[in-house]
Write an enzyme that holds these catalytic residues in place. Structure first.
Site, short mmCIF file in Angstrom:
data_model
loop_
_atom_site.label_atom_id
_atom_site.label_comp_id
_atom_site.label_asym_id
_atom_site.label_seq_id
_atom_site.Cartn_x
_atom_site.Cartn_y
_atom_site.Cartn_z
N ARG A 27 19.29 27.16 -16.94
CA ARG A 27 18.90 28.45 -17.52
C ARG A 27 18.03 28.28 -18.75
NH1 ARG A 27 24.68 31.60 -17.30
NH2 ARG A 27 24.91 31.66 -15.03
N ARG A 31 17.11 34.33 -21.72
CA ARG A 31 17.27 35.32 -22.78
C ARG A 31 17.37 34.75 -24.20
NH1 ARG A 31 22.19 38.66 -20.36
NH2 ARG A 31 22.79 36.53 -19.82
N ARG A 40 10.32 40.32 -20.40
CA ARG A 40 11.29 41.12 -19.65
C ARG A 40 11.17 42.60 -20.03
NH1 ARG A 40 16.67 40.32 -17.56
NH2 ARG A 40 17.32 42.36 -16.76
N ASP A 77 16.84 33.34 -8.61
CA ASP A 77 18.28 33.61 -8.59
C ASP A 77 18.86 33.15 -7.26
OD1 ASP A 77 20.78 35.62 -8.15
OD2 ASP A 77 20.39 35.33 -10.27
N TYR A 151 29.58 36.19 -3.12
CA TYR A 151 28.90 37.42 -3.52
C TYR A 151 28.63 38.32 -2.31
CZ TYR A 151 28.07 35.29 -8.09
OH TYR A 151 28.23 34.73 -9.33
#
Length: 342
Positions: A27, A31, A40, A77, A151
């Site tokens: 990652r 962010r 973003r 992702d 998921y």
């Protein structure tokens, strides 16, 4: 003759030992970077970024420009695969991904696949590879079938993957059919990334730690082995990293049985123990606790020294035990690179 370009991370994945070790962070595009947050805000939602190849390429390149990491990990992702298989995918602010319809209540065959959703991802790989410094390795990735299935069955993440584990116990034939489909599609997806320019790929099995030994054998080891075999048949020179988060004492079996070229270690693994039990010469990746990167100071220095000492005689890629946290101070990432001699 053209001079050989030295790519430290790729060299380690092929069995060389380098000092200092090459480094990238899971990652690393995200962010904690102001430049990511700005893009973003401009582009909108997460999926809007992922499917916009120029924007996704820019995000992938941002940490390379800032820190000079040895590897660039594709910005995407693991849930792109269920999206391509026909589930609707959205990301809810503060809550995470949502997939519909959930496969606990619906049949996979009732969904309408759209594999054109892979094309923007491949284009991102092409654009990043063309823009990378020559010494930087381009990394692709996919989620492993067990983790992705959790998921797809539940429609969201969960602490213990209870709904999916229940299906695997109660309806093993139905669940096997889902896993078999994911094996097929994941191998194709990784092969497409490699054809587009990925020089190594990683299989993320983020929920591998929730399974019993027998279930781990069936739903983690067997599917990952099948993917490795399929990808290696098509791309024999492309290293494959396996990351079975939470596998603990099952790591040695995973490493031996799946055939991965390198194994990622999460932060719960004692690096000294891992060095003792894993196959000799197998490259390892990891395994600094992401929270230590936030804490910094002597705790960070000590942990880095411990990890490096444990793997002093083994091919090693320095990384975190999982993804970098969004509140990680930028200065601490620079400090880490300094401690590694980068």
């Amino acid at each position: 003759m053209t001079a050989r370009i030295d790519k430290p991370l790729l060299a380690v994945l092929r069995g060389e030992r380098r000092d200092p070790p090459p480094v990238w962070l899971m990652r690393q595009a995200g962010r904690y970077l102001a430049e990511y947050r700005a893009l973003r805000a401009e582009k909108g939602g997460f999926l809007d970024l992922v499917y916009d190849s120029p924007s996704a390429a820019e995000v992938t390149l941002q940490p390379i420009r800032r820190f000079g990491f040895d590897g660039a990990i594709l910005f995407s992702d693991i849930l792109i695969i269920p999206h391509a298989l026909g589930q609707d995918l959205r990301f809810v602010a503060g809550e995470g991904p949502r997939l519909t319809p959930i496969l606990a209540d619906h049949a996979l065959d009732a969904l309408t696949p759209d594999f054109s959703r892979f094309e923007p991802i491949y284009e991102t790989v092409r654009q990043v590879r063309a823009a990378l410094p020559p010494q930087t390795t381009m990394l692709g990735f996919a989620g492993s079938p067990w983790t992705v299935s959790t998921y797809m069955v539940a429609g969201e993440g969960s602490r213990d993957q209870s709904l999916t584990r229940r299906m695997a116990y109660a309806e093993p034939a139905r669940f096997q059919a889902l896993i078999d489909r994911l094996i097929e599609v994941t191998a194709d997806y990784l092969s497409g990334q490699i054809a587009a320019g990925a020089e190594a790929v990683q299989l993320f099995d983020s929920w591998a730690g929730s399974l019993s030994p027998a279930q781990f054998e069936r739903w983690v080891i067997a599917p990952n082995r099948a993917i490795v075999e399929r990808v290696r048949d098509r791309h024999p020179d492309t290293p494959i990293i396996g990351f079975p988060k939470g596998a603990g004492g099952k790591l040695a079996r995973y490493a031996e049985a799946t055939g991965v070229d390198a194994i990622g270690l999460d932060e719960t693994v004692d690096p000294v123990w891992a060095n003792d039990v894993l196959p000799k010469g197998l490259p390892v990746q990891g395994n600094l606790d992401p929270l230590l990167l936030i804490a910094g100071g002597e705790a960070l220095e000590s942990a880095v020294a411990t990890i490096r000492h444990a793997f002093a005689d083994r091919p090693h890629i320095f990384n975190l035990g999982h993804g970098i946290q969004q509140d990680t101070p930028i200065a601490h990432v620079g400090k880490l690179l300094g401690l590694l001699g980068k």
